[in-house]
Design an enzyme around this catalytic site. Structure first.
Site, PDB file in Angstrom:
ATOM      1  N   CYS A 122       2.619   1.747   3.879  1.00 51.74           N
ATOM      2  CA  CYS A 122       1.243   2.250   3.719  1.00 51.74           C
ATOM      3  C   CYS A 122       0.550   2.421   5.056  1.00 51.74           C
ATOM      4  O   CYS A 122      -0.291   3.281   5.217  1.00 51.74           O
ATOM      5  CB  CYS A 122       0.446   1.314   2.827  1.00 51.74           C
ATOM      6  SG  CYS A 122       0.381  -0.370   3.445  1.00 51.74           S
TER       7      CYS A 122
ATOM      8  N   GLU B 240      -5.660  -1.948  -2.944  1.00 47.41           N
ATOM      9  CA  GLU B 240      -4.986  -1.718  -1.656  1.00 47.41           C
ATOM     10  C   GLU B 240      -4.230  -0.406  -1.804  1.00 47.41           C
ATOM     11  O   GLU B 240      -3.180  -0.359  -2.453  1.00 47.41           O
ATOM     12  CB  GLU B 240      -4.032  -2.874  -1.340  1.00 47.41           C
ATOM     13  CG  GLU B 240      -4.707  -4.221  -1.150  1.00 47.41           C
ATOM     14  CD  GLU B 240      -5.506  -4.307   0.137  1.00 47.41           C
ATOM     15  OE1 GLU B 240      -5.347  -3.443   1.020  1.00 47.41           O
ATOM     16  OE2 GLU B 240      -6.315  -5.241   0.255  1.00 47.41           O
TER      17      GLU B 240
HETATM   18  P1  NAD Z   1       1.853   4.049  -7.691  1.00 48.07           P
HETATM   19  O1  NAD Z   1       0.374   4.156  -7.702  1.00 48.07           O
HETATM   20  O2  NAD Z   1       2.647   5.140  -8.269  1.00 48.07           O
HETATM   21  O3  NAD Z   1       2.297   2.721  -8.481  1.00 48.07           O
HETATM   22  C1  NAD Z   1       1.849   1.440  -8.089  1.00 48.07           C
HETATM   23  C2  NAD Z   1       1.845   0.530  -9.302  1.00 48.07           C
HETATM   24  O4  NAD Z   1       0.835   0.958 -10.202  1.00 48.07           O
HETATM   25  C3  NAD Z   1       3.145   0.554 -10.105  1.00 48.07           C
HETATM   26  O5  NAD Z   1       3.422  -0.753 -10.535  1.00 48.07           O
HETATM   27  C4  NAD Z   1       2.803   1.461 -11.266  1.00 48.07           C
HETATM   28  O6  NAD Z   1       3.587   1.227 -12.404  1.00 48.07           O
HETATM   29  C5  NAD Z   1       1.363   1.091 -11.505  1.00 48.07           C
HETATM   30  N1  NAD Z   1       0.550   2.083 -12.185  1.00 48.07           N
HETATM   31  C6  NAD Z   1       0.672   3.432 -12.154  1.00 48.07           C
HETATM   32  N2  NAD Z   1      -0.313   3.993 -12.898  1.00 48.07           N
HETATM   33  C7  NAD Z   1      -1.076   2.982 -13.391  1.00 48.07           C
HETATM   34  C8  NAD Z   1      -2.235   2.909 -14.219  1.00 48.07           C
HETATM   35  N3  NAD Z   1      -2.815   4.019 -14.703  1.00 48.07           N
HETATM   36  N4  NAD Z   1      -2.753   1.703 -14.505  1.00 48.07           N
HETATM   37  C9  NAD Z   1      -2.183   0.585 -14.022  1.00 48.07           C
HETATM   38  N5  NAD Z   1      -1.071   0.578 -13.248  1.00 48.07           N
HETATM   39  C10 NAD Z   1      -0.537   1.769 -12.920  1.00 48.07           C
HETATM   40  O7  NAD Z   1       2.252   3.749  -6.196  1.00 48.07           O
HETATM   41  P2  NAD Z   1       3.714   3.626  -5.619  1.00 48.07           P
HETATM   42  O8  NAD Z   1       4.296   4.984  -5.511  1.00 48.07           O
HETATM   43  O9  NAD Z   1       4.447   2.576  -6.357  1.00 48.07           O
HETATM   44  O10 NAD Z   1       3.422   3.036  -4.159  1.00 48.07           O
HETATM   45  C11 NAD Z   1       3.175   3.824  -3.062  1.00 48.07           C
HETATM   46  C12 NAD Z   1       1.692   3.847  -2.752  1.00 48.07           C
HETATM   47  O11 NAD Z   1       1.211   2.516  -2.541  1.00 48.07           O
HETATM   48  C13 NAD Z   1       1.406   4.580  -1.458  1.00 48.07           C
HETATM   49  O12 NAD Z   1       0.261   5.362  -1.620  1.00 48.07           O
HETATM   50  C14 NAD Z   1       1.162   3.466  -0.473  1.00 48.07           C
HETATM   51  O13 NAD Z   1       0.366   3.810   0.631  1.00 48.07           O
HETATM   52  C15 NAD Z   1       0.477   2.470  -1.342  1.00 48.07           C
HETATM   53  N6  NAD Z   1       0.563   1.144  -0.731  1.00 48.07           N
HETATM   54  C16 NAD Z   1      -0.570   0.562  -0.263  1.00 48.07           C
HETATM   55  C17 NAD Z   1      -0.484  -0.671   0.375  1.00 48.07           C
HETATM   56  C18 NAD Z   1      -1.696  -1.363   0.943  1.00 48.07           C
HETATM   57  O14 NAD Z   1      -1.614  -2.550   1.215  1.00 48.07           O
HETATM   58  N7  NAD Z   1      -2.801  -0.684   1.134  1.00 48.07           N
HETATM   59  C19 NAD Z   1       0.749  -1.284   0.505  1.00 48.07           C
HETATM   60  C20 NAD Z   1       1.862  -0.638   0.003  1.00 48.07           C
HETATM   61  C21 NAD Z   1       1.766   0.572  -0.630  1.00 48.07           C
END
Ligand code: NAD
Length: 507
Positions: A284, A250
Site C-alpha cells: 500500500c 486503512e
Molecule cells: P479489497 O478491498 O478488494 O479487499 C480487502 C478485504 O475486504 C477482503 O477481505 C475482502 O473480502 C473484503 N471486502 C471486499 N468488499 C467488502 C465489503 N463490501 N464489505 C466488507 N468487506 C469487503 O482489497 P485487496 O485487493 O484485498 O487489497 C489491496 C488494497 O488494500 C490496496 O488498495 C492496498 O493499497 C490496500 N492496503 C492498504 C493498507 C494500509 O495499511 N493502508 C495495507 C495493505 C493494503
C-alpha cells in the site's frame, strides 16, 4: 455456547459451486465461504470470550500475547509456507521483513501498552477546579477485522493484536485470496488458548469474500478495522452507517518519492528500486511515482536502471521479488502500462510478462516520459511499475506529489535540512520518510494511517491502541457540598456571576 474458535475451513457442501474467484486464484478455491449464521455464531463466541478477556488485567493479556509472539517465532516455517502458497511471495519477503515487525509490535505493546491505557488525569480548568477529571481507555467489546491479500499475515495480525491488547476480542475475516494464512493465524491462537488453559476463543476466523465481510460489518461488532481498497472501504463505511458502527479504514496509496538535486543518488536509487519492487510492488505504501529535480535526473535514472537490471524475479531463496499474486491485480498493472504507453511514456527496462512459480506476472518495469494525465501517476497501480518524472524545482515536485486523492506514505531524499523540512511540512500524507521510504510503518511507536482516500484513523503506537479503545470521560465531585451554586433553585447572583466571569476571563 461453544467457545471453540473456527480455525479450520468450513466443510464444503457437496452441491456447493466453486467461489467466483476460483479461476483467478485457484489455490483459494478450496476454502468455502462462511454462512451468515456462521458469522453470527463467531461474533457470539467472541462476545462470550470478551467478558473474561476484557476483565483480565493488562499484565495477564500481555502475558498471553507474549506467548503468541513466541509461538509465531517457533512456527515461522508453517506461517511462511502458508504466506508463500497464498501470495507467490519469495520466502525472504514472507519471513524476514514484516512478520518480524509484527513480533516487534507485540513486544512494543507488552512494554508500553499498560501505560498508554492507564487512566489519565486531566486539568479540570478554572471553573471546575474543585472537580477531578480523568480519561479512561476501556475495551470496545468485539472488533471485526477485515484484511487484504497483499500482506495477509501482517495486516491480519496487526489489528488483531492491537484490539486484543486493548481488551477486546476479535472476529477476523481474511481476504478470500489468502484464506490459508487467516486460518493459520486462527490455529495458532486456538492452540495457544488450549495450552494456556484460558483465554480461548479470543480470536474467531470466518472466511469468504465481500458478502461475508459485509455480514461481519452488520453483525453488531463494536468496531470494524478494515484494510483494503478505497472501493471496499467505502462499502464498509456505508454498511457501518446503518448501525453507526465505528470504522478504522486503512486504504490504498499512490505514494510519491521526491529526489532533490543534492540527494545521495546511490542511496536514493536503491531506495526507489526497493520501494517500488519489493513484494512485486503490491504494497500500500510502495513508491508509486518519483519526481526528480532536473540536475539529479539523469544520474539517478542511470543508477535505477542498472540496479533494476540485476533484480532476480522468482520464487525461492536467492530471488529479490516474487509474483503478482493474482490475475485481477495483473490486469490493473497492464491497464496502467498500456494507458501510459498510449500517452507517450517509454519503458526503459522490463515490461515483459513472465511466469513466476506458475503465476502470470510482469517484470520490474521503469517508465519515463510520464505525466499526470496517465493512470500510472494518479491511480494505485499495486504492481512493479516505477514511473520517474523530471521536475524543475522542489516546489514543482511538492505540487505534483500533492496532486493526488491519496495521502498514505511519502518520502523526500536530499541533504539540505531546510529544503527537506519544507517538503516534510508540505507533503499531504499520513507519514513522511526522509532519505528512506516505507520504513515508518516498521517503527511500532509511530502511528500509521492515511488522509484523503487513504483512510481514517491510525494503527500502531499509542494512538493505535487508543483507537481500539472506548474512551470514557469521568468527572468526580471533590468537595461534597450539599448543592452546587448552579443547581436549582438558582441563587439570585448566579446570572451576574456568569456575566462577571465572561467579562473578566474572556473579554
Ligand atoms: P479489497 O478491498 O478488494 O479487499 C480487502 C478485504 O475486504 C477482503 O477481505 C475482502 O473480502 C473484503 N471486502 C471486499 N468488499 C467488502 C465489503 N463490501 N464489505 C466488507 N468487506 C469487503 O482489497 P485487496 O485487493 O484485498 O487489497 C489491496 C488494497 O488494500 C490496496 O488498495 C492496498 O493499497 C490496500 N492496503 C492498504 C493498507 C494500509 O495499511 N493502508 C495495507 C495493505 C493494503
Amino acid at each position: 455456547m461453544s467457545t471453540t474458535p473456527l480455525h479450520s475451513p468450513p466443510a464444503p457442501q457437496p452441491d456447493q459451486a466453486p467461489p467466483p474467484w476460483a479461476s483467478l486464484a485457484p489455490w483459494a478455491a478450496q476454502v468455502p465461504e462462511s454462512t451468515s449464521e456462521e458469522v453470527t455464531a463467531a461474533v457470539e463466541r467472541a462476545r462470550d470470550a470478551s467478558i473474561a478477556w476484557g476483565n483480565a488485567s493488562f499484565k495477564d493479556r500481555a502475558r498471553h500475547l507474549r506467548h503468541l509472539r513466541h509461538a509465531l517465532s517457533r512456527q515461522a516455517e508453517e506461517i511462511v509456507s502458508a504466506v508463500v502458497g497464498d501470495t507467490g511471495k519469495i520466502p525472504a519477503e514472507a519471513l524476514s521483513g514484516w512478520p518480524d515487525q509484527r513480533c516487534e509490535l507485540i513486544a512494543y505493546y507488552e512494554r508500553h501498552g499498560e501505560r498508554a491505557l492507564q487512566p489519565r488525569k486531566v486539568n479540570p480548568g478554572l471553573l471546575m477546579a474543585y472537580k477531578s477529571a480523568e480519561i479512561r481507555y476501556e475495551p470496545l467489546g468485539v472488533v471485526g477485522v477485515i484484511s487484504p491479500w497483499n500482506y495477509p499475515l501482517v495486516l491480519s495480525l496487526g489489528p488483531v493484536v492491537t484490539a486484543l491488547f486493548a481488551g477486546s476480542t476479535v472476529v477476523l475475516k481474511p481476504s478470500e485470496i489468502t484464506p490459508h494464512v487467516g486460518l493459520e493465524v486462527g490455529r495458532i491462537f486456538a492452540e495457544l488458548g488450549e495450552d494456556a488453559g484460558k483465554h480461548s476463543g479470543i480470536l474467531q476466523v470466518v472466511t469468504g469474500a465481500g458478502a461475508v465481510g459485509e455480514a461481519l460489518v452488520r453483525s453488531g461488532v463494536d468496531k470494524i478495522a478494515f484494510t483494503g481498497s478505497v472501493r471496499s472501504g467505502q462499502a464498509v463505511m456505508r454498511a457501518a452507517a446503518d448501525t453507526l458502527t465505528p470504522v478504522l479504514l486503512e486504504l490504498g496509496g499512490k505514494d510519491p518519492m521526491i529526489v532533490l538535486s543534492d540527494a545521495d543518488l546511490e542511496r536514493a536509487a536503491h531506495g526507489a528500486v526497493w520501494g517500488a519492487f519489493t513484494n512485486a510492488g503490491q504494497t500500500c505504501m510502495a513508491v508509486e511515482r518519483v519526481y526528480v529535480e532536473d540536475p539529479a535526473f539523469d544520474p539517478f535514472l542511470e543508477r535505477v536502471l542498472e540496479i533494476t537490471s540485476r533484480l532476480r524475479q522468482g520464487t525461492g531463496t536467492g530471488s529479490d521479488l516474487g509474483a503478482i499474486t493474482w490475475k485481477r491485480q495483473l490486469e490493473v498493472v497492464l491497464r496502467h502500462l498500456d494507458d501510459a504507453l498510449s500517452k507517450g511514456a517509454k519503458i526503459l527496462t522490463g515490461g515483459h510478462r513472465v511466469q513466476v512459480g506458475g503465476r502470470e506476472s510482469i517484470e520490474p518495469t521503469v517508465l519515463v516520459d510520464v505525466d499526470h494525465s496517465m493512470a500510472v501517476m494518479r491511480e494505485e497501480t499495486f504492481g512493479p511499475l516505477l514511473p520517474i518524472m523530471r521536475v524543475h524545482s522542489a516546489d514543482e515536485a511538492l505540487k505534483l506529489a500533492n496532486d493526488s486523492s491519496y495521502g498514505l506514505n511519502s518520502s523526500v531524499w536530499g541533504k539540505n535540512p531546510s529544503s527537506i523540512e519544507k517538503i516534510v511540512a508540505g507533503l499531504k500524507a499520513g507519514s513522511v520518510c526522509v532519505n528512506d521510504c516505507m520504513i515508518s510503518y516498521a517503527i511500532p511507536g509511530l502511528p500509521f494511517g492515511g488522509i484523503g482516500q487513504s483512510g481514517l484513523g491510525r494503527t500502531h503506537g499509542i494512538e493505535g491502541l487508543r483507537e481500539m479503545s472506548q474512551v470514557k470521560s469521568v468527572a468526580k465531585d471533590r468537595l461534597g457540598l450539599s448543592k452546587e451554586p448552579y443547581w436549582m433553585p438558582l441563587p439570585s447572583w448566579n446570572e451576574s456571576l456568569a456575566r462577571a466571569i465572561l467579562r473578566l476571563r474572556h473579554r
